[in-house]
Design a protein around this motif. Structure first.
Motif, PDB file in Angstrom:
ATOM      1  N   MET A 124      -7.327  10.129  -4.005  1.00 36.98           N
ATOM      2  CA  MET A 124      -7.673  10.525  -2.645  1.00 36.98           C
ATOM      3  C   MET A 124      -7.983  12.013  -2.522  1.00 36.98           C
ATOM      4  O   MET A 124      -8.511  12.454  -1.514  1.00 36.98           O
TER       5      MET A 124
ATOM      6  N   GLN B 196       0.867  -1.175   0.000  1.00 36.08           N
ATOM      7  CA  GLN B 196       0.000   0.000   0.000  1.00 36.08           C
ATOM      8  C   GLN B 196       0.902   1.222   0.000  1.00 36.08           C
ATOM      9  O   GLN B 196       1.782   1.347   0.825  1.00 36.08           O
ATOM     10  N   THR B 197       0.685   2.101  -0.950  1.00 34.39           N
ATOM     11  CA  THR B 197       1.527   3.275  -1.098  1.00 34.39           C
ATOM     12  C   THR B 197       0.647   4.488  -1.333  1.00 34.39           C
ATOM     13  O   THR B 197      -0.308   4.426  -2.103  1.00 34.39           O
ATOM     14  N   VAL B 198       0.967   5.600  -0.699  1.00 37.04           N
ATOM     15  CA  VAL B 198       0.294   6.865  -0.958  1.00 37.04           C
ATOM     16  C   VAL B 198       1.338   7.793  -1.552  1.00 37.04           C
ATOM     17  O   VAL B 198       2.435   7.926  -1.013  1.00 37.04           O
TER      18      VAL B 198
ATOM     19  N   THR C 159     -12.066   8.210  -4.224  1.00 37.66           N
ATOM     20  CA  THR C 159     -12.516   7.870  -2.874  1.00 37.66           C
ATOM     21  C   THR C 159     -13.601   8.827  -2.372  1.00 37.66           C
ATOM     22  O   THR C 159     -13.715   9.950  -2.854  1.00 37.66           O
TER      23      THR C 159
ATOM     24  N   TYR D 165       3.979   4.716 -11.913  1.00 35.71           N
ATOM     25  CA  TYR D 165       4.552   4.669 -10.572  1.00 35.71           C
ATOM     26  C   TYR D 165       5.725   3.697 -10.578  1.00 35.71           C
ATOM     27  O   TYR D 165       5.563   2.529 -10.940  1.00 35.71           O
TER      28      TYR D 165
ATOM     29  N   ALA E 220      -4.889   1.866  -8.309  1.00 36.77           N
ATOM     30  CA  ALA E 220      -4.798   3.129  -7.586  1.00 36.77           C
ATOM     31  C   ALA E 220      -6.178   3.745  -7.415  1.00 36.77           C
ATOM     32  O   ALA E 220      -7.066   3.543  -8.246  1.00 36.77           O
ATOM     33  N   THR E 221      -6.344   4.504  -6.343  1.00 37.57           N
ATOM     34  CA  THR E 221      -7.538   5.304  -6.131  1.00 37.57           C
ATOM     35  C   THR E 221      -7.109   6.745  -5.923  1.00 37.57           C
ATOM     36  O   THR E 221      -6.027   7.018  -5.405  1.00 37.57           O
TER      37      THR E 221
ATOM     38  N   GLU F 288       1.910  11.392  -4.520  1.00 36.35           N
ATOM     39  CA  GLU F 288       1.330  12.512  -5.260  1.00 36.35           C
ATOM     40  C   GLU F 288       1.916  12.564  -6.662  1.00 36.35           C
ATOM     41  O   GLU F 288       3.113  12.374  -6.847  1.00 36.35           O
TER      42      GLU F 288
ATOM     43  N   LYS G 140      -3.383  13.319  -5.162  1.00 37.31           N
ATOM     44  CA  LYS G 140      -2.892  12.290  -4.254  1.00 37.31           C
ATOM     45  C   LYS G 140      -3.566  10.958  -4.586  1.00 37.31           C
ATOM     46  O   LYS G 140      -4.791  10.902  -4.749  1.00 37.31           O
ATOM     47  N   TYR G 141      -2.758   9.907  -4.684  1.00 35.43           N
ATOM     48  CA  TYR G 141      -3.230   8.561  -5.004  1.00 35.43           C
ATOM     49  C   TYR G 141      -2.846   7.590  -3.901  1.00 35.43           C
ATOM     50  O   TYR G 141      -1.848   7.774  -3.216  1.00 35.43           O
ATOM     51  N   LYS G 142      -3.625   6.542  -3.805  1.00 36.58           N
ATOM     52  CA  LYS G 142      -3.297   5.430  -2.928  1.00 36.58           C
ATOM     53  C   LYS G 142      -3.285   4.177  -3.797  1.00 36.58           C
ATOM     54  O   LYS G 142      -4.252   3.882  -4.494  1.00 36.58           O
TER      55      LYS G 142
END
Length: 184
Positions: A28, A8-10, A61, A50, A25-26, A12, A17-19
């Motif tokens: 955020m 799991q990575t957050v 989200t 990425y 990916a979603t 930008e 901002k993505y997770k």
């Protein structure tokens, strides 16, 4: 790039901002270094790069841009995105242009609540779920194009006819009916 099941990575990219969880990916919301005031257009990509690999973006989200999108006039949501979360684009008061992808399956509760300048919308053919009050208080939304009949969900009535234009003096939702004419 294969991600371990627990990965799991957050991060930008381009002020969003993505997770990343596993291999998707979603969105955020705005990135930490982004100033959303004054931004008038937003394109949410269907794929991001990425660590040298392409990752599909599949969802926005809940509350991703809630309260921080008041100056957006145009939003393009790209293919691969299947879900727009509850209140994701709440209060985009200046929004006049919205492009939804054919891959979209679900629009969450209040997703476009108070998008007061939006006057027309085309619902994609893959859409199966529209949450309650998804377009509540979209004061000038009078033209809705449906590419297919959408089954009732969460107390919603289905669109009555595919490929129709619903021209109403005002768009109205009383939290249980999505499409209808204003009540006097």
């Amino acid at each position: 790039m294969a991600f371990p099941f627990w990965a799991q990575t957050v991060f930008e990219k381009d002020n969003i901002k993505y997770k990343i969880v596993d291999e998707t990916a979603t969105v955020m919301g705005w990135g930490a270094s982004s100033v959303s005031d004054g931004v008038t257009s937003l394109t949410i990509p269907g794929t991001i790069s990425y660590n040298g690999s392409d990752v599909k973006v599949t969802a926005i989200t809940p509350s991703a841009f809630e309260g921080s999108c008041s100056t957006l006039k145009s939003i393009v949501i790209s293919e691969n995105i299947t879900t727009i979360g509850d209140y994701a684009l709440y209060d985009c008061k200046a929004l006049t242009s919205l492009t939804l992808p054919n891959s979209l399956v679900s629009i969450g509760i209040g997703a476009f609540f108070r998008c007061e300048a939006l006057n027309s919308l085309t619902l994609p053919s893959g859409l199966t779920t529209i949450g309650e009050a998804a377009f509540f208080n979209c004061k000038v939304l009078t033209d809705i194009y449906a590419m297919r009949k959408i089954a009732p969900t969460q107390g919603m009535r289905p669109l009555q006819n595919p490929l129709i234009k619903l021209s109403n003096p005002f768009f109205f939702s009383d939290w249980t009916i999505l499409f209808g004419k204003s009540r006097d």
